[in-house]
Motif scaffolding. Structure first.
Motif, PDB file in Angstrom:
ATOM      1  N   GLY A  88      23.033   5.609  -7.145  1.00 24.02           N
ATOM      2  CA  GLY A  88      22.288   3.981  -6.932  1.00 24.02           C
ATOM      3  C   GLY A  88      22.909   2.936  -6.520  1.00 24.02           C
ATOM      4  O   GLY A  88      22.276   1.907  -6.750  1.00 24.02           O
ATOM      5  N   GLY A  89      24.233   2.795  -6.027  1.00 25.52           N
ATOM      6  CA  GLY A  89      24.825   1.692  -5.701  1.00 25.52           C
ATOM      7  C   GLY A  89      24.514   1.362  -4.549  1.00 25.52           C
ATOM      8  O   GLY A  89      23.500   1.961  -3.661  1.00 25.52           O
ATOM      9  N   GLY A  90      24.883   0.280  -3.882  1.00 26.58           N
ATOM     10  CA  GLY A  90      24.441  -0.585  -2.800  1.00 26.58           C
ATOM     11  C   GLY A  90      24.878  -1.841  -2.627  1.00 26.58           C
ATOM     12  O   GLY A  90      25.578  -2.546  -3.403  1.00 26.58           O
ATOM     13  N   LEU A  91      24.456  -2.595  -1.529  1.00 23.53           N
ATOM     14  CA  LEU A  91      24.435  -4.007  -1.346  1.00 23.53           C
ATOM     15  C   LEU A  91      23.493  -4.847  -1.720  1.00 23.53           C
ATOM     16  O   LEU A  91      22.175  -4.341  -1.347  1.00 23.53           O
ATOM     17  CB  LEU A  91      24.917  -4.214   0.228  1.00 23.53           C
ATOM     18  N   VAL A  92      23.586  -5.589  -2.568  1.00 25.56           N
ATOM     19  CA  VAL A  92      22.659  -6.660  -3.147  1.00 25.56           C
ATOM     20  C   VAL A  92      23.077  -7.978  -3.272  1.00 25.56           C
ATOM     21  O   VAL A  92      24.468  -8.155  -3.338  1.00 25.56           O
ATOM     22  CB  VAL A  92      22.496  -6.180  -4.604  1.00 25.56           C
ATOM     23  N   GLN A  93      22.376  -9.078  -2.966  1.00 25.06           N
ATOM     24  CA  GLN A  93      22.416 -10.544  -2.904  1.00 25.06           C
ATOM     25  C   GLN A  93      22.923 -10.981  -4.453  1.00 25.06           C
ATOM     26  O   GLN A  93      22.142 -10.469  -5.282  1.00 25.06           O
ATOM     27  CB  GLN A  93      21.486 -11.205  -2.261  1.00 25.06           C
ATOM     28  N   PRO A  94      23.536 -12.158  -4.603  1.00 23.40           N
ATOM     29  CA  PRO A  94      23.728 -12.574  -5.775  1.00 23.40           C
ATOM     30  C   PRO A  94      22.495 -12.794  -6.438  1.00 23.40           C
ATOM     31  O   PRO A  94      21.541 -13.324  -5.745  1.00 23.40           O
ATOM     32  CB  PRO A  94      24.593 -13.685  -5.469  1.00 23.40           C
ATOM     33  N   GLY A  95      22.416 -12.513  -7.862  1.00 22.77           N
ATOM     34  CA  GLY A  95      20.865 -12.671  -8.328  1.00 22.77           C
ATOM     35  C   GLY A  95      20.178 -11.497  -8.507  1.00 22.77           C
ATOM     36  O   GLY A  95      19.029 -11.271  -9.375  1.00 22.77           O
TER      37      GLY A  95
END
Length: 129
Positions: free
Chosen positions: A8-15
């Motif tokens: 379930g991990g990945g790249l996400v923006q702050p917030g």
């Protein structure tokens, strides 16, 4: 081989939000309390949340309280870490692991990875704009 498998991990923006899953491989999950840990680059692995065998009791470190929620579904043999309002400092490899014992013992040891076993390979979480 007894092992947890994280996903379930990945790249996400702050917030932003992410939902991590932890599945038990080779054993029945409801025998163990479970903790989520993370390891940032150059830092030691740290415990961030724990849940008891039934799911009735949980514990969080202050850095994630109010933003992360740990739950379990023993019928599905799965632990979930729902992460919201992610910060760049949440970046790291996230792991789950198991521990035996009653809640008072688990809660006291929740932050210390040396008491946990059946470590998986982890899942990378990157919070960046």
């Amino acid at each position: 081989q007894l092992q947890f498998v994280e996903s379930g991990g990945g790249l996400v923006q702050p917030g932003g939000s992410l939902r991590l899953s932890c599945a038990a491989s080779g054993f029945t999950l409801d025998y163990y309390a479970v903790g989520w840990f993370r390891q940032a680059p150059g830092k030691e692995r740290e415990g961030i949340a724990c849940i008891d065998r039934s799911g009735d009791n949980t514990n969080y470190v202050d850095a994630v309280k109010g933003r992360f929620t740990i739950t379990r579904d023993n019928a599905e043999n799965t632990i979930v870490l729902q992460m919201t309002n992610l910060h760049p400092e949440d970046t790291g490899v996230y792991y789950c692991a198991g521990i035996s014992g009653g809640w008072s013992l688990v809660e006291a040891r929740c932050a210390d990875p040396k008491f946990f076993g059946a470590w998986g390979q982890g899942t990378q979480v990157t919070v960046s704009s």
